[in-house]
Scaffold this motif. Structure first.
Motif, PDB file in Angstrom:
ATOM      1  N   GLY A  47      -1.386  29.580 -38.289  1.00  0.00           N
ATOM      2  CA  GLY A  47      -2.504  29.775 -39.199  1.00  0.00           C
ATOM      3  C   GLY A  47      -2.128  29.396 -40.622  1.00  0.00           C
ATOM      4  N   SER A  48      -3.106  29.459 -41.518  1.00  0.00           N
ATOM      5  CA  SER A  48      -2.866  29.024 -42.901  1.00  0.00           C
ATOM      6  C   SER A  48      -1.827  29.891 -43.596  1.00  0.00           C
ATOM      7  N   THR A  49      -1.804  31.194 -43.298  1.00  0.00           N
ATOM      8  CA  THR A  49      -0.835  32.077 -43.953  1.00  0.00           C
ATOM      9  C   THR A  49       0.581  31.701 -43.553  1.00  0.00           C
ATOM     10  N   ASP A  50       0.771  31.398 -42.289  1.00  0.00           N
ATOM     11  CA  ASP A  50       2.069  30.953 -41.792  1.00  0.00           C
ATOM     12  C   ASP A  50       2.468  29.642 -42.462  1.00  0.00           C
ATOM     13  N   VAL A  51       1.525  28.721 -42.583  1.00  0.00           N
ATOM     14  CA  VAL A  51       1.797  27.420 -43.218  1.00  0.00           C
ATOM     15  C   VAL A  51       2.222  27.614 -44.668  1.00  0.00           C
ATOM     16  N   VAL A  52       1.482  28.451 -45.401  1.00  0.00           N
ATOM     17  CA  VAL A  52       1.788  28.689 -46.819  1.00  0.00           C
ATOM     18  C   VAL A  52       3.175  29.309 -46.973  1.00  0.00           C
ATOM     19  N   ALA A  53       3.508  30.262 -46.125  1.00  0.00           N
ATOM     20  CA  ALA A  53       4.826  30.907 -46.204  1.00  0.00           C
ATOM     21  C   ALA A  53       5.945  29.908 -45.939  1.00  0.00           C
ATOM     22  N   ARG A  54       5.768  29.058 -44.955  1.00  0.00           N
ATOM     23  CA  ARG A  54       6.827  28.109 -44.600  1.00  0.00           C
ATOM     24  C   ARG A  54       6.940  26.987 -45.628  1.00  0.00           C
ATOM     25  N   LEU A  55       5.858  26.680 -46.312  1.00  0.00           N
ATOM     26  CA  LEU A  55       5.937  25.728 -47.422  1.00  0.00           C
ATOM     27  C   LEU A  55       6.744  26.305 -48.583  1.00  0.00           C
ATOM     28  N   ALA A  56       6.609  27.610 -48.806  1.00  0.00           N
ATOM     29  CA  ALA A  56       7.278  28.244 -49.938  1.00  0.00           C
ATOM     30  C   ALA A  56       8.750  28.518 -49.684  1.00  0.00           C
ATOM     31  N   ALA A  57       9.123  28.769 -48.439  1.00  0.00           N
ATOM     32  CA  ALA A  57      10.472  29.258 -48.121  1.00  0.00           C
ATOM     33  C   ALA A  57      11.597  28.383 -48.672  1.00  0.00           C
TER      34      ALA A  57
END
Length: 329
Positions: A47-57
């Motif tokens: 989902g989008s939340t997972d995508v955003v977190a992995r972009l930031a990591a």
């Protein structure tokens, strides 16, 4: 003797407090981070939340010099993963990156095992993407006025799909109907993909989802955007009016992503993690993927701004849930 006993008790109490005080001071003075940082996403992968977190990591890892892992802990409308963070040690090693459903969780999920405001500390409002109502090109709807007129002509006959009961898309259409004096028929789906697919197939009149959810179909011409619910027009949808421009002042609904910490994480640690997040999202490649891939505007506001924003979101959507007796799936 009483005086000596009292002094002994005070001395013992002070000694017991020293480790906590020393730990907080140590965290504030540079012993943090002390190991791998965990970012909990309270939803399933993809989902989008997972995508955003992995972009930031990766950017957080570079900024802080330690490993960063993203842990998906889905379930119970996001409350399972949120509970993990609410109960984590306040040592700055565990953080929550969550979605707009965070604001409606207290009223939708009975008997939460944590206090949303008391057990979690706001850190960063990452950004937001407007919710969009869209339909097949062969549908007659051209604007919100047309949707309202159709609902008046055929009560409960105009259908809209969302990823589920109690989602912001569901709530904003409920609020629109209430303000316009009409009712729409809500068809909840288990996820955004099935809702979009049925709108494209013509099984439902409209779909309401984040701009990112409908963007591929809008770009491909299989869905036509009718209105967007952001505070201003999204550049990618520059020809699509907002709800406010369509005659509904104050009617806004955005998907948003925010980061929270367990309560009592020292303020200097919160500030430093916020700085690391800002640095990560200002990376040109990451920023482009957020603004184009997720159709979002970056905000990158700090703890106070996120706290005020969350209060307003809870007030708005909790009222809609209660007044319309909406239940979670």
């Amino acid at each position: 003797m009483a005086h000596l006993a009292r002094r002994a008790l005070l001395t013992a109490a002070a000694a017991g407090a020293l480790p906590l005080r020393a730990r907080a001071q140590g965290l504030a003075e540079g012993s943090w981070p002390s190991g791998t940082i965990r970012i909990v996403v309270p939803f399933a992968p993809g989902g989008s939340t997972d995508v955003v977190a992995r972009l930031a990591a990766p950017g957080i890892q570079r900024a802080l010099g330690v490993s960063v892992v993203v842990e998906n802990r889905g379930g119970a409308a996001g409350s399972t993963g949120t509970d993990v963070v609410a109960k984590a040690r306040p040592d700055g090693q565990t953080w929550l990156l969550t979605f707009d459903s965070h604001a409606v969780m207290p009223v939708l999920v009975p008997r939460l095992p944590f206090d949303l405001k008391g057990d979690l500390e706001p850190v960063t409002l990452i950004g937001g993407a407007p919710y969009v109502v869209a339909c097949r090109p062969d549908k007659p709807f051209r604007d919100l006025a047309g949707i309202v007129a159709a609902a008046k002509a055929s009560p409960s006959g105009v259908t809209f799909a969302t990823p589920g009961n109690g989602t912001i898309g569901h709530l904003v259409m409920t609020l629109l109907g209430s303000r316009a004096g009409v009712q729409f028929q809500h068809l909840p789906y288990r996820g955004g993909g099935p809702a979009v697919n049925d709108a494209v197939a013509g099984h439902v009149d409209m779909v309401v989802g984040s701009a990112a959810l409908v963007a591929p179909q809008v770009a491909g011409g299989t869905l036509r955007p009718i209105a967007q619910f952001g505070p201003q027009r999204l550049p990618a949808l520059a020809q699509v009016p907002t709800a406010e421009e369509s005659g509904f002042p104050g009617l806004q609904a955005e998907a948003w992503w925010g980061v929270f910490a367990p309560a009592r994480v020292p303020a200097p640690v919160v500030a430093r993690f916020h700085e690391a997040l800002v640095s990560a999202f200002r990376d040109e490649a990451v920023s482009k993927q957020i603004t184009e891939g997720q159709q979002a505007r970056l905000v990158l506001a700090g703890p106070q701004e996120l706290g005020r924003f969350l209060d307003a979101q809870i007030e708005t959507w909790s009222r809609v849930v209660r007044e319309n007796e909406i239940k979670a799936d």
